[in-house]
Design a protein around this motif. Sequence first.
Motif, mmCIF file in Angstrom:
data_model
loop_
_atom_site.group_PDB
_atom_site.id
_atom_site.type_symbol
_atom_site.label_atom_id
_atom_site.label_comp_id
_atom_site.label_asym_id
_atom_site.label_seq_id
_atom_site.Cartn_x
_atom_site.Cartn_y
_atom_site.Cartn_z
ATOM 1 N N LEU A 1 0.725 10.443 -6.844
ATOM 2 C CA LEU A 1 0.449 9.111 -7.355
ATOM 3 C C LEU A 1 -0.807 9.119 -8.233
ATOM 4 C CD1 LEU A 1 1.066 6.090 -7.424
ATOM 5 C CD2 LEU A 1 -0.306 5.839 -5.362
ATOM 6 N N GLY A 2 -1.829 9.874 -7.816
ATOM 7 C CA GLY A 2 -3.055 9.943 -8.590
ATOM 8 C C GLY A 2 -2.823 10.500 -9.982
ATOM 9 N N ARG B 1 0.856 -1.184 0.000
ATOM 10 C CA ARG B 1 0.000 0.000 0.000
ATOM 11 C C ARG B 1 0.892 1.234 0.000
ATOM 12 N NH1 ARG B 1 -2.643 -3.512 3.658
ATOM 13 N NH2 ARG B 1 -4.760 -4.059 3.028
ATOM 14 N N LEU B 2 0.269 2.385 -0.305
ATOM 15 C CA LEU B 2 1.045 3.612 -0.444
ATOM 16 C C LEU B 2 1.831 3.929 0.825
ATOM 17 C CD1 LEU B 2 1.845 6.078 -2.088
ATOM 18 C CD2 LEU B 2 -0.215 7.236 -1.257
ATOM 19 N N THR C 1 -0.372 11.447 -2.156
ATOM 20 C CA THR C 1 -1.505 10.792 -2.815
ATOM 21 C C THR C 1 -1.832 11.460 -4.142
ATOM 22 O OG1 THR C 1 -2.408 10.203 -0.649
ATOM 23 C CG2 THR C 1 -3.905 10.079 -2.518
ATOM 24 N N ARG C 2 -1.753 12.790 -4.168
ATOM 25 C CA ARG C 2 -2.047 13.508 -5.412
ATOM 26 C C ARG C 2 -0.995 13.224 -6.484
ATOM 27 N NH1 ARG C 2 -3.723 17.403 -1.663
ATOM 28 N NH2 ARG C 2 -1.681 18.443 -1.699
ATOM 29 N N ARG D 1 -0.009 13.783 3.972
ATOM 30 C CA ARG D 1 -0.070 12.614 3.095
ATOM 31 C C ARG D 1 -0.833 12.874 1.804
ATOM 32 N NH1 ARG D 1 -2.859 8.395 6.951
ATOM 33 N NH2 ARG D 1 -1.232 9.292 8.251
ATOM 34 N N GLY D 2 -1.730 13.875 1.826
ATOM 35 C CA GLY D 2 -2.490 14.187 0.624
ATOM 36 C C GLY D 2 -1.599 14.596 -0.540
ATOM 37 N N TYR E 1 4.954 12.560 3.499
ATOM 38 C CA TYR E 1 3.799 11.767 3.912
ATOM 39 C C TYR E 1 3.492 11.986 5.389
ATOM 40 C CZ TYR E 1 0.531 7.856 3.960
ATOM 41 O OH TYR E 1 -0.596 7.098 4.064
#
Length: 352
Positions: free
Chosen positions: A325-326, A250-251, A322-323, A318-319, A314
Motif C-alpha cells: 500500500l505504501g 482502515r487497512l 503495508t509496504r 502485516r508489514g 496480513y
Amino acid sequence: MLGFSERHLNSYEIKPDKAMSKTPKKRRPKGHGGIIKRPNGIYAFRYQTDTGPKEQSLRTRNKREAEAKAEELERMAKARSKAEAVQQIAEAKSLIERHPLPFAQVWNEFERTGHQAAPGTLDNYRRALARFLDWMRLNHPNETDFSDIAPETAKAYLDELWQSGLSASTYNQHLTALSLIARKLASRRRGMVNPWPKGKDARKRAKQQERLPLDQNQAGKLMEVINEYDGPHPVEMPVAVLLGMFAGLRLADAVLLDWKDVDLAGGWITYTPRKTVRTSGAVCTVPILPPLAEALRKLPTDGDKVLPGLAEHYDRARGYVTRLLGAIVLQATGEERQDVDEQHLRARRLYG
C-alpha cells in the motif's frame, strides 16, 4: 406560653441519641474470615489476626472459584502460631517446593498459557525471546532461571538492544513481546515478577508528524495508479485502496473484511472496526459508493473473505501488505521515501 397543648406534647416521642445508642461492634475473632469483592472485580479472602484484619487476593473474578480457594486459606487464617501460619501459607501457595523455569522451557510454558495471536505475531514473540536468551547465556552464563530475571538485567538488555541500531518500532516490538511472555508466565507461577518496564516511558518514540489528506489531483493520480496496477495481488490490492478511499476503512478492516458484512444489493457495509472491537464494540455502517460497488462485483464471492489473498498475508506478516500500500501511495503523491536519523527514528509518511 409557647402554645403547645398537652395533646401536642404527648405526640412527640423522645428518641435516644444515636451516638449513645450504638453498641460497639464486636471484633471478629481470630481466624474468622470471608471473601470480599474488590473494586476491580477480583475477589479476596479477608480474615482477622492478632494484629488486625488481613487480606489475601484470590486472583479470580469468579465467585464460585473464589469460594473454593478461600476454603484452602481457612486453615491459614485459623493458625494458632506464627510458625504454623507460615507453614500453612506455604502449603496453600505451593511455595514449599520451588519450581524453576529453565530457559529451554520458557517458550513451551508460554504456549501452555493459551495466548491467542496470529502465527506471524507468535513468530515475532519467539524471535524476541530467543534473542534475549542468547544474550543472557553470553552475558550472564550463571543465570539459567527465567523466573529470576531482575529488572536491572532486563534494563541492561534493552539499553544494549537500542544501541544495536534497531528502529523505534522494532525495539518496541521486542519490549512488548518480552513483557507479554513474562506477564503471562508470572500469572501462573507464584512468586514470579514481570521484570520488564511498563508504560509509555518504556517505549521509544518515533518521530511523528500529522498525516496530510490527499488533494484532488493526488486522489485522481491514485485512481490512475490502481487502475494500471500490475503488482502483487493485482485484483485485490486496488479494491483494498478503494475500501479506504470510498468507505473509510482502515487497512486491517479492509483486507480482513467478510462478505457477510457486505450488502451489495442494499448498498451498505456494516462492520465492527478491529481497533475498537475489544473496547466499545461499536458497529459502523457505511455506504458502498459506485466506484467501490463496481470493483466488488468483479470479485468471487465463494469464500468468507472479500480479499482472501491479502487477508492470508496480513495474518502472517502485516508489514508485507503495508509496504504494498505504501508503494502505491508513493506513486500517487510523489512523496520521497522515509529518512532515518542517527537515533534510528523513522519519519512518519506524509500521507496515510
